[in-house]
Design an enzyme around this catalytic site. Sequence first.
Site, PDB file in Angstrom:
ATOM      1  N   GLU A  23       0.123  -1.135  -0.073  1.00 54.46           N
ATOM      2  CA  GLU A  23      -0.096   0.307  -0.171  1.00 54.46           C
ATOM      3  C   GLU A  23       1.175   0.839   0.155  1.00 54.46           C
ATOM      4  O   GLU A  23       1.706   1.537   0.851  1.00 54.46           O
ATOM      5  CB  GLU A  23      -0.708   0.236   1.131  1.00 54.46           C
ATOM      6  CG  GLU A  23      -2.176   1.275   1.661  1.00 54.46           C
ATOM      7  CD  GLU A  23      -2.517   1.059   2.708  1.00 54.46           C
ATOM      8  OE1 GLU A  23      -3.722   2.034   2.843  1.00 54.46           O
ATOM      9  OE2 GLU A  23      -2.531   0.259   3.418  1.00 54.46           O
TER      10      GLU A  23
ATOM     11  N   LYS B  17      -9.648   3.476  -2.055  1.00 53.88           N
ATOM     12  CA  LYS B  17      -9.999   2.328  -0.903  1.00 53.88           C
ATOM     13  C   LYS B  17     -10.972   3.263  -0.073  1.00 53.88           C
ATOM     14  O   LYS B  17     -11.473   4.408   0.089  1.00 53.88           O
ATOM     15  CB  LYS B  17      -8.630   2.734   0.117  1.00 53.88           C
ATOM     16  CG  LYS B  17      -8.799   2.041   1.748  1.00 53.88           C
ATOM     17  CD  LYS B  17      -7.536   2.439   2.076  1.00 53.88           C
ATOM     18  CE  LYS B  17      -7.394   1.255   3.552  1.00 53.88           C
ATOM     19  NZ  LYS B  17      -6.254   2.209   4.265  1.00 53.88           N
TER      20      LYS B  17
ATOM     21  N   CYS C 205      -6.106  -2.599   2.935  1.00 48.57           N
ATOM     22  CA  CYS C 205      -5.545  -2.920   3.531  1.00 48.57           C
ATOM     23  C   CYS C 205      -7.195  -2.948   5.108  1.00 48.57           C
ATOM     24  O   CYS C 205      -7.136  -3.996   4.870  1.00 48.57           O
ATOM     25  CB  CYS C 205      -4.640  -1.122   4.161  1.00 48.57           C
ATOM     26  SG  CYS C 205      -3.521  -2.047   6.004  1.00 48.57           S
TER      27      CYS C 205
END
Length: 268
Positions: A40, A110, A145
Site C-alpha cells: 500500500e 480505498k 489494507c
Amino acid sequence: MKICIIPLDIAWANKDENLVTTAHQLNQVEPDTDLVILPELFTTAFVPDAHKLADLAETNDGHTVDSIKRWAQYFGFAIAGSYLATDGKGHYFNRAFFIEPMGDATFYDKRHLFPLSEESRTYTPGDSFPPIIRYRGWNIKLIICFDLRFPVWCRNVPGELYDLLLLPSNWPHSRDFQFRTLLCARAIENQVYSAGANRTGSDKYGEYATGQSCIYDNLGQPIHETRRNGHLYALLDKKHLEEGRHRFPAYEAADYYSIDLSRNFDKE
C-alpha cells in the site's frame, strides 16, 4: 498463474527514492511471473500533512502510473499496489492500481479509511465497489489494507465470482495475528486465493516485520515460498480451485446484502 509479492521498506514521503527502489526490485523478479503485488502507498507510505499531500499526490496520468505502465510492458507481468492520488481539486485518495503489460489499467479508491490514524480525516473514501479484474483467465479482486476487516465488502457473489483477492497493505506487526487471521478467513469463506503484500521497515505508526506478507489457498493454507531477496512466490492452480468449489460449494450459501455507498464506512 505465478504471483510475486515484493515487501518493500518504504521511504516516507520520498517518491523518487521509492520509485528507484521498486525498479531495482522488479529487476529481480523471476521472468515467468504473471503478477507482482506491491505494498500500500508504495511510493510515499501514509502522509497526513496537507502541504506534503499537495506536493506528492498525482492523478492517474502522472509520473507514478506512467512508471508502472512502463515496467509492466518491459517485464511482461501485471503490477498491482496502491499510491497517493488526487483528483486535482483538493481531494486525496489511497488508490489501488492493477496495470497489465498491454497498458490496461484498473483503479480502486480505498473505501474503509483507517480511523486510528489521520487517514479518515485527510483522505476521501472511495465511492465504488472493488473491481473484478479479468487477467490471464483469472478473476481478481483488489482491496486495500483496512478493507480486509469487512467481510461483506469482500464477499464472493455468484455471477461475479473472483478467484484471487489482492491486498496491498501497511499493517503494523502489533496486529500481525489479526492480519493473517483475516486474510486466511477471506480465502476460506470466499473459496479463493488471497495475497497480502505488506510493507517492511517502520514509521510513526509502528513496525512492519519482515515475513509478514503471505499468500493463502482456498483452504486457508499458506502456500508461498520466500526467496533470499525477500520476494514471496506462489503458483496458483485454477483447476484445483474450481474442483474445490465444485466438491464443496459453500460460497453459494452465503448471505448477500445491499450496501449503500452513500453511508460512511470509516468506522469498524
